[in-house]
Scaffold this active site. Structure first.
Site, PDB file in Angstrom:
ATOM      1  CG  HIS A 152      -7.251  -0.867   1.081  1.00  0.00           C
ATOM      2  ND1 HIS A 152      -6.322  -0.100   0.399  1.00  0.00           N
ATOM      3  CD2 HIS A 152      -6.602  -1.301   2.209  1.00  0.00           C
ATOM      4  CE1 HIS A 152      -5.194  -0.071   1.064  1.00  0.00           C
ATOM      5  NE2 HIS A 152      -5.337  -0.790   2.176  1.00  0.00           N
ATOM      6  CG  HIS A 212      -3.464   3.891   4.550  1.00  0.00           C
ATOM      7  ND1 HIS A 212      -3.201   3.901   3.196  1.00  0.00           N
ATOM      8  CD2 HIS A 212      -3.413   2.580   4.924  1.00  0.00           C
ATOM      9  CE1 HIS A 212      -3.007   2.669   2.772  1.00  0.00           C
ATOM     10  NE2 HIS A 212      -3.137   1.846   3.799  1.00  0.00           N
ATOM     11  CB  CYS A 263      -0.954   0.003   1.188  1.00  0.00           C
ATOM     12  SG  CYS A 263      -1.978  -1.468   1.286  1.00  0.00           S
TER      13      CYS A 263
END
Length: 417
Positions: A345, A306, A164
């Site tokens: 995500h 995030h 990520c």
């Protein structure tokens, strides 16, 4: 050291669920319009929500791509090429504006063409290995290479794969290319297509609270910082930015969305599946990147988080803010919001989506909200933008990114000068 000729964002290309223009992207992010819906790709697992791209047609975005070539490419390649092309067009970057040897393409993907490989291995794609297009469809770096061929980019062409934080790290590579004078413009972004049972099983194996099990209301599946959060939903697509040195952009009269002031990526060399829960390590990385840019934490107007709606992530970000601003009460901390409830995500492109969204917030002087947040976890009780889009005087913003492997990444952005 302050960069006297910083990189600027001049173009944004988005190929996301129900989103194929910059305008749609901004409308969805700023208006809190979730694109997470009912999962249709597989069944039999306790996962019921995802942000899926449906009905994609590449010809609208790649009108000059010959059908003979397109037939050899996978859906992932075509969507990525479309995002790269859109970023170039949005920047108004013509072939005559840049020496092709000084135009680069740097992308990120955490898993590469996993959807193609799984279909091929399962035998669902009978023609997977029927032609030489299998080489294009099976390599993680091919979306970048084929995008470069289509765009005419002859500079650095590469793909980062680092979970990520990969999107942020791709931006870091682009910044080094620009600052070193090796490139005049970099098309930097990523592609991620993880809506597969195999990927879902990976996250389900981590235990409850990582992958949301919301069934009744998919748009409410992702609830960052909320007391009843369940985790994230899988999302897919491609997002690409056009970065240029400011002098190059101004010389050709380009519109500038935002300035990229700096990037830092840090490996804690600690637990591989959690993150710094003291807040001190992340606060230190934020301070370092701001110091690189000649700025301070006291000047930050907004944090783009995030925001995965997992307990560790939410606590890590909240504690980082408290560690960074030890002399402030929670209510005095800079505003923060997450776009994960909108597009899910997206792993390797999550950092790119954050920077794209933050660039538009700086451009429009409005902060996009965290939707589905109505009862904040008491440990995450600070200034969440949850009431809807917020008018703001934005000059300095920070994008946060965390990843498995004990990794933290930070990008600092400023308003267009």
């Amino acid at each position: 050291m302050v960069d006297n000729d910083p990189a600027v964002v001049t173009g944004i290309g988005v190929m996301l669920p129900n989103t194929t223009t910059v305008e749609q992207f901004w409308t969805n992010v700023s208006g809190g319009r979730s694109q997470v819906g009912a999962l249709t790709r597989f069944e039999g697992l306790p996962v019921h929500a995802a942000a899926e791209i449906t009905g994609f047609e590449h010809r609208a975005h790649l009108p000059t791509l010959a059908d003979a070539h397109a037939r050899k490419y996978s859906r992932e390649v075509l969507i990525t090429m479309s995002a790269v092309e859109q970023a170039r067009r949005d920047a108004g970057l013509l072939q005559s504006d840049v020496d092709p040897r000084r135009l680069s393409v740097v992308l990120s993907s955490s898993r590469g063409p996993l959807s193609w490989w799984t279909a091929a291995i399962r035998g669902e794609d009978k023609g997977a290995f029927a032609d030489k297009g299998a080489m294009f469809r099976g390599l993680p770096g091919c979306p970048a290479s084929l995008s470069a061929i289509h765009t005419g980019a002859q500079g650095l062409v590469t793909t980062v794969s680092n979970a990520c934080v990969g999107g942020h790290q791709a931006i870091g590579i682009a910044l080094r290319e620009l600052r070193a004078g090796a490139s005049d413009a970099v098309l930097v972004g990523g592609h991620e297509f993880p809506i597969l049972p195999e990927v879902a099983k990976c996250y389900l194996a981590l235990g409850k609270g990582v992958l949301s099990g919301e069934r009744d209301d998919p748009a409410n599946a992702v609830r960052p910082y909320n007391s009843d959060r369940e985790g994230f939903a899988l999302g897919e697509g491609s997002v690409v930015l056009c970065l240029e040195r400011r002098s190059h952009a101004l010389r050709r009269g380009a519109r500038v969305y935002a300035t990229v002031l700096g990037h830092r990526s840090f490996n804690e060399a600690d637990h591989p599946t959690t993150m710094d829960l003291t807040g001190k390590v992340t606060a230190g990385v934020i301070s370092d990147v701001l110091d690189d840019a000649g700025r301070t934490a006291g000047e930050v107007d907004y944090f783009c988080s995030h925001g995965t709606a997992t307990r560790y992530n939410d606590l890590a970000e909240s504690r980082a803010l408290r560690a960074l601003y030890q002399d402030r009460s929670p209510g005095q901390l800079p505003p923060i919001s997450s776009n994960k409830p909108i597009y899910g995500h997206t792993f390797g492109i999550a950092g790119i989506i954050n920077v794209a969204a933050t660039s538009l917030m700086l451009h429009h002087q409005r902060i996009a909200p965290t939707i589905n947040l109505n009862s904040p976890d008491p440990e995450c009780d600070h200034d969440h933008v949850a009431e809807g889009v917020r008018e703001a005087d934005l000059d300095l913003a920070v994008s946060l990114s965390f990843a498995f492997g004990s990794q933290t990444s930070v990008v600092a952005l400023g308003a267009a000068a």
